[in-house]
Design a protein around this motif. Structure first.
Motif: not given
Length: 293
Positions: A232-253
């Protein structure tokens, strides 16, 4: 450090930062200080660090030579990795052909948009250009990172240096990858790519700095152990990012270097800043500048 102590911290709303700091920001790390969180993109936090405005900040490694007199580099919480470097994008495929043809055209004399001239991405770009563009680039234009891909798409600039989730979304803009700064860095040094650092005021003292590093490591581990809690914290601030992209982002960095820079991480940081200083891009580091605490 006591649980009553509050620290003013600034980090980006990007998924890797909110993932890393979720448990700590929400009081789920026993004995850790309470945080007063400010969200700001890294080009802003770099300036905040130079002005000494916060206790703890996420900044570009490129800004360290300007702030290490006041701040200490923490050995955890940041972003390093492999296969996660900034990209140079163009509207047309193969601008200038292969990497061997850059000197005869390509970006030589072209306008390039970058997210900040004090960013690690910019240092990596300049080191790449020094190796592959003997004629040099043309004008450098600084734009907020979310404006760079539209500017390239619309022909306002010839190329753009992009970071963050743009690695996963640039094709949505009809753009093409000209070069990967991380690939160049890894192939020429063998080291991981240093991107973002966590720094804290030296005036907090060694005990507090050590305890803060331990709390950040605990927060990272908590996010890995139960990623659904941070969602919830991640997606609340992810600027309308697709959840799958957010997961890729976390996995990479967010990776082993986030938990502990280790020998290879410190070597990458020293390598980047030493090479950048040799090119006249940043001041030289002192011998003990990266020492912790």
């Amino acid at each position: 450090m006591t649980s009553e102590q509050r620290l003013r911290i600034a980090y980006s709303p990007c998924p890797n930062d909110t993932f890393v700091f979720d448990a700590l920001a929400h009081g789920r790390v026993p004995g850790a200080p309470a945080l007063d969180v400010t969200f700001a993109d890294i080009d802003l936090t770099n300036g905040m660090a130079e002005r000494g405005e916060f206790d703890v900040l996420k900044v570009s490694y490129a800004v360290l030579p300007y702030v290490l007199d006041r701040y200490a580099l923490l050995p955890c919480g940041g972003a390093l990795g492999r296969g996660c470097g900034p990209l140079v994008l163009t509207r047309e495929p193969g601008l200038g052909g292969t990497s061997h043809a850059f000197g005869s055209g390509g970006l030589t004399g072209r306008t390039v948009a970058v997210p900040s001239e004090r960013s690690t991405a910019y240092l990596l770009f300049r080191l790449w250009a020094a190796d592959t563009l003997p004629g040099g680039v043309g004008e450098i234009v600084v734009l907020p990172f979310h404006e760079i891909m539209p500017a390239v798409r619309d022909g306002k600039v010839d190329a753009g240096l992009v970071i963050h989730e743009a690695r996963f979304t640039y094709q949505n803009y009809g753009l093409h990858k000209l070069a990967d700064m991380g690939e160049h860095w890894e192939s020429t040094t063998g080291l991981p790519i240093p991107l973002g650092a966590i720094i804290a005021r030296r005036s907090l003292g060694p005990d507090t700095l050590t305890a803060l590093a331990s709390a950040i490591r605990s927060s990272v581990q908590a996010a890995w152990d139960a990623p659904e809690i941070s969602r919830p914290y991640v997606m609340a601030h992810a600027q309308e990012m697709d959840p799958a992209v957010a997961d890729q982002h976390i996995g990479l960095y967010v990776n082993a270097f986030t938990a502990d820079l280790g020998e290879a991480g410190y070597a990458a940081v020293r390598g980047l800043l030493t090479r950048a200083a040799a090119e006249g891009l940043v001041p030289a580091l002192g011998p003990e500048s990266l020492a912790f605490p």
